[in-house]
Design a protein around this motif. Structure first.
Motif, PDB file in Angstrom:
ATOM      1  N   ALA A  43       0.831  -1.207   0.000  1.00  0.00           N
ATOM      2  CA  ALA A  43       0.000   0.000   0.000  1.00  0.00           C
ATOM      3  C   ALA A  43       0.864   1.255   0.000  1.00  0.00           C
ATOM      4  N   MET A  44       1.945   1.234   0.774  1.00  0.00           N
ATOM      5  CA  MET A  44       2.860   2.372   0.797  1.00  0.00           C
ATOM      6  C   MET A  44       3.533   2.543  -0.562  1.00  0.00           C
ATOM      7  N   ASN A  45       3.909   1.445  -1.171  1.00  0.00           N
ATOM      8  CA  ASN A  45       4.576   1.493  -2.466  1.00  0.00           C
ATOM      9  C   ASN A  45       3.678   2.112  -3.532  1.00  0.00           C
ATOM     10  N   ALA A  46       2.381   1.844  -3.448  1.00  0.00           N
ATOM     11  CA  ALA A  46       1.439   2.390  -4.423  1.00  0.00           C
ATOM     12  C   ALA A  46       1.367   3.914  -4.357  1.00  0.00           C
ATOM     13  N   LYS A  47       1.643   4.490  -3.182  1.00  0.00           N
ATOM     14  CA  LYS A  47       1.559   5.939  -3.003  1.00  0.00           C
ATOM     15  C   LYS A  47       2.919   6.630  -3.084  1.00  0.00           C
ATOM     16  N   SER A  48       3.975   5.867  -3.039  1.00  0.00           N
ATOM     17  CA  SER A  48       5.312   6.429  -2.914  1.00  0.00           C
ATOM     18  C   SER A  48       6.008   6.571  -4.260  1.00  0.00           C
ATOM     19  N   PRO A  49       6.820   7.633  -4.400  1.00  0.00           N
ATOM     20  CA  PRO A  49       7.634   7.731  -5.617  1.00  0.00           C
ATOM     21  C   PRO A  49       8.847   6.796  -5.560  1.00  0.00           C
ATOM     22  N   PHE A  50       9.059   6.169  -4.409  1.00  0.00           N
ATOM     23  CA  PHE A  50      10.182   5.252  -4.230  1.00  0.00           C
ATOM     24  C   PHE A  50       9.704   3.827  -4.411  1.00  0.00           C
ATOM     25  N   ASN A  51      10.624   2.937  -4.717  1.00  0.00           N
ATOM     26  CA  ASN A  51      10.300   1.527  -4.870  1.00  0.00           C
ATOM     27  C   ASN A  51      10.441   0.853  -3.507  1.00  0.00           C
ATOM     28  N   ILE A  52       9.320   0.543  -2.872  1.00  0.00           N
ATOM     29  CA  ILE A  52       9.328  -0.091  -1.555  1.00  0.00           C
ATOM     30  C   ILE A  52       8.961  -1.557  -1.741  1.00  0.00           C
ATOM     31  N   GLN A  53       9.902  -2.432  -1.435  1.00  0.00           N
ATOM     32  CA  GLN A  53       9.660  -3.861  -1.554  1.00  0.00           C
ATOM     33  C   GLN A  53      10.042  -4.549  -0.266  1.00  0.00           C
ATOM     34  N   TYR A  54       9.283  -5.574   0.060  1.00  0.00           N
ATOM     35  CA  TYR A  54       9.555  -6.352   1.259  1.00  0.00           C
ATOM     36  C   TYR A  54      10.840  -7.151   1.091  1.00  0.00           C
ATOM     37  N   ASN A  55      11.621  -7.206   2.161  1.00  0.00           N
ATOM     38  CA  ASN A  55      12.691  -8.186   2.290  1.00  0.00           C
ATOM     39  C   ASN A  55      12.909  -8.396   3.790  1.00  0.00           C
ATOM     40  N   GLN A  56      13.571  -9.457   4.141  1.00  0.00           N
ATOM     41  CA  GLN A  56      13.726  -9.820   5.548  1.00  0.00           C
ATOM     42  C   GLN A  56      14.466  -8.743   6.340  1.00  0.00           C
ATOM     43  N   GLY A  57      15.467  -8.119   5.723  1.00  0.00           N
ATOM     44  CA  GLY A  57      16.209  -7.064   6.401  1.00  0.00           C
ATOM     45  C   GLY A  57      15.319  -5.885   6.764  1.00  0.00           C
ATOM     46  N   LEU A  58      14.439  -5.492   5.830  1.00  0.00           N
ATOM     47  CA  LEU A  58      13.508  -4.395   6.100  1.00  0.00           C
ATOM     48  C   LEU A  58      12.557  -4.769   7.224  1.00  0.00           C
ATOM     49  N   GLU A  59      12.069  -5.992   7.216  1.00  0.00           N
ATOM     50  CA  GLU A  59      11.183  -6.445   8.286  1.00  0.00           C
ATOM     51  C   GLU A  59      11.898  -6.362   9.640  1.00  0.00           C
ATOM     52  N   ASN A  60      13.143  -6.786   9.698  1.00  0.00           N
ATOM     53  CA  ASN A  60      13.902  -6.733  10.949  1.00  0.00           C
ATOM     54  C   ASN A  60      14.059  -5.300  11.450  1.00  0.00           C
ATOM     55  N   ILE A  61      14.342  -4.379  10.533  1.00  0.00           N
ATOM     56  CA  ILE A  61      14.509  -2.978  10.921  1.00  0.00           C
ATOM     57  C   ILE A  61      13.199  -2.402  11.448  1.00  0.00           C
ATOM     58  N   ILE A  62      12.115  -2.649  10.742  1.00  0.00           N
ATOM     59  CA  ILE A  62      10.808  -2.133  11.174  1.00  0.00           C
ATOM     60  C   ILE A  62      10.453  -2.676  12.547  1.00  0.00           C
ATOM     61  N   LYS A  63      10.637  -3.964  12.744  1.00  0.00           N
ATOM     62  CA  LYS A  63      10.293  -4.559  14.038  1.00  0.00           C
ATOM     63  C   LYS A  63      11.201  -4.066  15.157  1.00  0.00           C
TER      64      LYS A  63
END
Length: 73
Positions: A43-63
């Protein structure tokens, strides 16, 4: 010029409004299932000018943001 261009975007106005309306007293659910995170990132990617994709590293940072005291950030 860059700042002017950025602040003229509807996305900037939406984010600013969201930040102003955050309820900081609301309890945060620290459990974030991976599938829910993926759907929110999409949902964020649909609104963002940036390419936001899930990966395990991103999940770890968010958590990690959920686990650290607010004063750190």
């Amino acid at each position: 010029m860059w700042t002017k261009e950025l602040t003229d975007l509807d996305l900037y106005n939406d984010i600013t409004k969201d930040i102003a309306n955050i309820n900081t007293d609301e309890k945060v659910d620290y459990e974030l299932p991976t599938e829910l995170l993926k759907s929110r990132l999409e949902a964020m990617n649909a609104k963002s000018p940036f390419n936001i994709q899930y990966n395990q590293g991103l999940e770890n940072i968010i958590k990690s943001f959920f686990k650290k005291p607010k004063k750190i950030f």
